[in-house]
Design an enzyme around this catalytic site. Structure first.
Site, PDB file in Angstrom:
ATOM      1  N   LYS A   1       0.837  -1.294  -0.065  1.00 22.12           N
ATOM      2  CA  LYS A   1      -0.016  -0.034  -0.069  1.00 22.12           C
ATOM      3  C   LYS A   1       0.878   1.268   0.074  1.00 22.12           C
ATOM      4  O   LYS A   1       1.637   1.396   0.826  1.00 22.12           O
ATOM      5  CB  LYS A   1      -0.984   0.077   1.175  1.00 22.12           C
ATOM      6  CG  LYS A   1      -1.838   1.212   1.296  1.00 22.12           C
ATOM      7  CD  LYS A   1      -2.533   1.199   2.903  1.00 22.12           C
ATOM      8  CE  LYS A   1      -3.271   2.524   2.885  1.00 22.12           C
ATOM      9  NZ  LYS A   1      -4.112   2.581   4.036  1.00 22.12           N
TER      10      LYS A   1
ATOM     11  N   ASP B   1      -2.841  10.267   3.463  1.00 25.16           N
ATOM     12  CA  ASP B   1      -4.319  10.075   3.436  1.00 25.16           C
ATOM     13  C   ASP B   1      -5.145  10.924   4.191  1.00 25.16           C
ATOM     14  O   ASP B   1      -4.935  10.939   5.589  1.00 25.16           O
ATOM     15  CB  ASP B   1      -4.350   8.593   4.127  1.00 25.16           C
ATOM     16  CG  ASP B   1      -5.748   7.941   4.056  1.00 25.16           C
ATOM     17  OD1 ASP B   1      -6.600   8.617   3.303  1.00 25.16           O
ATOM     18  OD2 ASP B   1      -5.996   7.191   5.006  1.00 25.16           O
TER      19      ASP B   1
ATOM     20  N   LYS C   1     -10.839  12.542   7.434  1.00 22.32           N
ATOM     21  CA  LYS C   1     -10.197  12.172   8.879  1.00 22.32           C
ATOM     22  C   LYS C   1     -10.517  13.639   9.956  1.00 22.32           C
ATOM     23  O   LYS C   1     -10.246  14.445   9.328  1.00 22.32           O
ATOM     24  CB  LYS C   1      -8.742  11.752   8.907  1.00 22.32           C
ATOM     25  CG  LYS C   1      -8.522  10.458   8.146  1.00 22.32           C
ATOM     26  CD  LYS C   1      -7.227  10.310   8.009  1.00 22.32           C
ATOM     27  CE  LYS C   1      -6.790   8.868   7.409  1.00 22.32           C
ATOM     28  NZ  LYS C   1      -7.235   7.753   8.051  1.00 22.32           N
TER      29      LYS C   1
ATOM     30  N   ASP D   1       1.352   6.356   5.401  1.00 19.79           N
ATOM     31  CA  ASP D   1       0.390   5.391   4.992  1.00 19.79           C
ATOM     32  C   ASP D   1       0.730   4.620   3.589  1.00 19.79           C
ATOM     33  O   ASP D   1       0.183   4.090   2.858  1.00 19.79           O
ATOM     34  CB  ASP D   1      -0.921   5.958   4.677  1.00 19.79           C
ATOM     35  CG  ASP D   1      -2.233   5.269   4.843  1.00 19.79           C
ATOM     36  OD1 ASP D   1      -2.046   3.986   5.571  1.00 19.79           O
ATOM     37  OD2 ASP D   1      -3.246   5.555   4.313  1.00 19.79           O
TER      38      ASP D   1
ATOM     39  N   ASP E   1     -12.316   6.663   3.291  1.00 23.10           N
ATOM     40  CA  ASP E   1     -11.293   6.459   4.081  1.00 23.10           C
ATOM     41  C   ASP E   1     -10.576   4.877   4.019  1.00 23.10           C
ATOM     42  O   ASP E   1      -9.683   4.656   4.926  1.00 23.10           O
ATOM     43  CB  ASP E   1     -11.714   7.157   5.358  1.00 23.10           C
ATOM     44  CG  ASP E   1     -10.243   7.392   6.006  1.00 23.10           C
ATOM     45  OD1 ASP E   1      -9.329   7.379   5.713  1.00 23.10           O
ATOM     46  OD2 ASP E   1     -10.241   7.217   7.542  1.00 23.10           O
TER      47      ASP E   1
ATOM     48  N   GLU F   1      -9.488   3.433   1.788  1.00 22.18           N
ATOM     49  CA  GLU F   1      -8.826   3.424   0.361  1.00 22.18           C
ATOM     50  C   GLU F   1      -7.843   2.536  -0.092  1.00 22.18           C
ATOM     51  O   GLU F   1      -7.478   2.190  -1.119  1.00 22.18           O
ATOM     52  CB  GLU F   1      -8.552   5.004   0.046  1.00 22.18           C
ATOM     53  CG  GLU F   1      -7.122   5.313   0.698  1.00 22.18           C
ATOM     54  CD  GLU F   1      -7.136   5.318   2.195  1.00 22.18           C
ATOM     55  OE1 GLU F   1      -5.913   4.829   2.519  1.00 22.18           O
ATOM     56  OE2 GLU F   1      -7.849   5.495   2.853  1.00 22.18           O
TER      57      GLU F   1
ATOM     58  N   ARG G   1      -7.353  -0.536   0.576  1.00 24.29           N
ATOM     59  CA  ARG G   1      -7.820  -1.748   0.043  1.00 24.29           C
ATOM     60  C   ARG G   1      -8.321  -1.731  -1.249  1.00 24.29           C
ATOM     61  O   ARG G   1      -7.983  -2.696  -1.934  1.00 24.29           O
ATOM     62  CB  ARG G   1      -9.097  -2.553   0.876  1.00 24.29           C
ATOM     63  CG  ARG G   1     -10.322  -1.708   1.000  1.00 24.29           C
ATOM     64  CD  ARG G   1     -11.060  -2.123   2.286  1.00 24.29           C
ATOM     65  NE  ARG G   1     -10.491  -1.610   3.341  1.00 24.29           N
ATOM     66  CZ  ARG G   1     -11.195  -1.726   4.663  1.00 24.29           C
ATOM     67  NH1 ARG G   1     -12.355  -2.511   4.686  1.00 24.29           N
ATOM     68  NH2 ARG G   1     -10.663  -1.581   5.566  1.00 24.29           N
TER      69      ARG G   1
END
Length: 510
Positions: free
Chosen positions: A269, A274, A281, A292, A351, A353, A355
């Site tokens: 990933k 993010d 968030k 991230d 959020d 995202e 995956r």
């Protein structure tokens, strides 16, 4: 871009008088009867004198404790550093205790040039642990510091392991491996620590090319046009809200005699920042979301380490890179996107995202039908709730997770196998698409793993490719103080485990 100095590693067997140093590090354990000075190059008289004063010095032998004493002529050093290794009872220190003690000592002795590590290291395993700890401890990220101070002290330049096996072929090989593994971990740390204004999808892809120079690793980059042409809908959807377009990077290492080599694909990933997108968030601690992309950094570093070590496994990394931003062009909750390969996903929460980009990577990796697929991601806050900040979650096929757990144990990294309960799959059902990107809140880490499993492909015989998912949401980024060989912020968690795993995969095939 990568300006952090690396300590050079070497070893000597004796004759400290002929090898002047700034510090000689000697271990102190928490024994059953109090602090215990470990075997060292001190004379019996000097060792007895220091042992008798450990209590007065306040030296308990606890992990991360360090006390400096004046050097003595027989060691030809400016400083004797007493470093705690923790509780050992009547046994010798474990490899991880030595690794952490060496790393902690080198980290705390920043500002010195040459440090000799005189822990008991008569075997290859103990020697390797000390060398690796020293190389990991000699790290700091100082690129953006304009002022000098305690935090900006230069790293230890030379770390020397004192061991009776120094000079042997086994010791030389151990030093080479320790340097390569530490380089991989420290590269991951630096990528994670970089500000998102400096590391974004395009620059991350360029960094991969730069880091691969001088190695046999082949790097291929998908820009936004190629991503659209080839149907990478997850990466495109996550990145469409940013002014910085997404990227997919493939880094391939092929060993000699590839026809006899097992193959493993690593999917990481790579969300360079993010915000959560439209499902934004909270502002508090959002700065930590520069981390991230730790999964993508980890798989890149693992491939580079495999090449440097000449591992006999074919290793391919997929870096799924995007910046998740809210804007007029961002994806919305209720959008339906199509992942590479054709599966449709209803986006209920922007959020969730990671995956989505990982689904594209898993689908692409599956098309090449490797022997194993492993993905690694800072995927869920639920992982921190379940396992805390230092333990990675392992999910997937038992054959893969068990081998990863063994590799983690060998490397002293904390990891724990978690289930993927079938009843949680129903929570991902969508009224309008093949699957939704979020399910019920309970078991969120496990549900995320179940989502990723949907995109792992089949072998030619119809069986599912062996796969595991590693959630490093906790251990990838250290928000507390440094400990052992682990610095603040980027840690490089599970890189050592992945390197050990790909080495073991080749050994199991031979």
């Amino acid at each position: 871009m990568f300006i952090n100095a690396e300590a050079s590693l070497s070893a000597i067997a004796r004759d400290l008088r002929k090898n002047p140093s700034d510090a000689v590090v000697i271990g102190v354990a928490q024994g059953d009867g109090g602090p215990l000075l470990l075997e060292s190059p001190l004379s019996a008289k000097d060792a007895e004198a220091i042992q008798s004063t450990l209590g007065l010095l306040g030296m308990s032998g606890a992990p991360d404790s360090l006390i400096r004493l004046p050097g003595i002529p027989e060691l030809n050093t400016q400083i004797i550093a007493l470093a705690g290794v923790g509780k050992i009872g009547s046994a010798a220190p474990t490899g991880e205790q030595l690794r952490r003690a060496a790393g902690s000592a080198v980290r705390q002795l920043a500002g010195l040039g040459k440090v000799v590590l005189a822990f008991p290291a008569p075997t290859v395993a103990e020697f390797s642990a000390v060398a690796e700890g020293a190389a990991l401890g000699a790290y700091s990220y100082t690129e953006h510091r304009a002022r000098s101070g305690e935090a900006a002290k230069p790293n230890v330049v030379r770390a020397v392991v004192l061991s009776p096996i120094a000079g042997s072929a086994a010791a030389d090989a151990a030093l080479q491996r320790a340097a390569a593994v530490a380089k991989a971990v420290n590269t991951t740390r630096t990528l994670v620590n970089m500000p998102p204004s400096q590391l974004y999808p395009a620059s991350f892809a360029e960094a991969a090319k730069e880091l691969a120079k001088g190695t046999s690793v082949k790097v291929t980059v998908w820009d936004e046009k190629r991503l659209e042409k080839e149907g990478f809908g997850g990466i495109l959807a996550v990145g469409q809200g940013s002014a910085r377009p997404p990227r997919l990077v493939k880094a391939e290492y092929v060993p000699a005699q590839p026809s006899k080599a097992p193959s493993v694909h690593l999917v990481g990933k790579g969300i360079t920042f993010d915000t959560g997108g439209i499902s934004i968030k909270p502002a508090a601690k959002m700065d930590e979301m520069k981390s991230d992309m730790a999964g993508a950094a980890s798989v890149l570093a693992t491939v580079l380490a495999a090449a440097r070590l000449g591992v006999r496994t074919k290793v391919t990394a997929w870096l799924c890179i995007a910046e998740n931003m809210p804007s007029g062009s961002a994806q919305r909750p209720a959008d339906v996107i199509t992942i590479h390969g054709g599966t449709t996903v209803e986006v209920l929460n922007t959020d969730a995202e990671g995956r989505l980009v990982m689904a594209d990577g898993l689908a692409a990796a599956s098309e090449e039908k490797p022997d194993v697929i492993i993905d690694i991601a800072t995927l869920t806050g639920a992982a921190l709730i379940a396992l805390g900040t230092r333990t990675a979650g392992l999910m997937g096929d038992t054959s893969v997770t068990a081998a990863l757990k063994d590799a983690a144990d060998d490397e002293g990294e904390a990891a724990w196998a978690m289930p993927l309960p079938e009843e949680l799959r129903a929570g991902l059902d969508s009224a309008v698409a093949d699957i939704a990107n979020v399910g019920d809140r309970p078991g969120g880490m496990l549900t995320a793993g179940i989502f990723l499993r949907e995109f792992v492909g089949k072998n030619g015989d119809g069986s599912t490719i062996p796969w595991a998912h590693i959630d490093v949401a906790g251990p990838a980024f250290n928000t507390g103080g440094p400990w052992g060989y682990t610095p603040k912020q980027g840690t490089g968690a599970m890189v050592r485990t992945l390197v050990r795993y790909v080495e073991g995969l080749a050994n199991s095939r031979s």
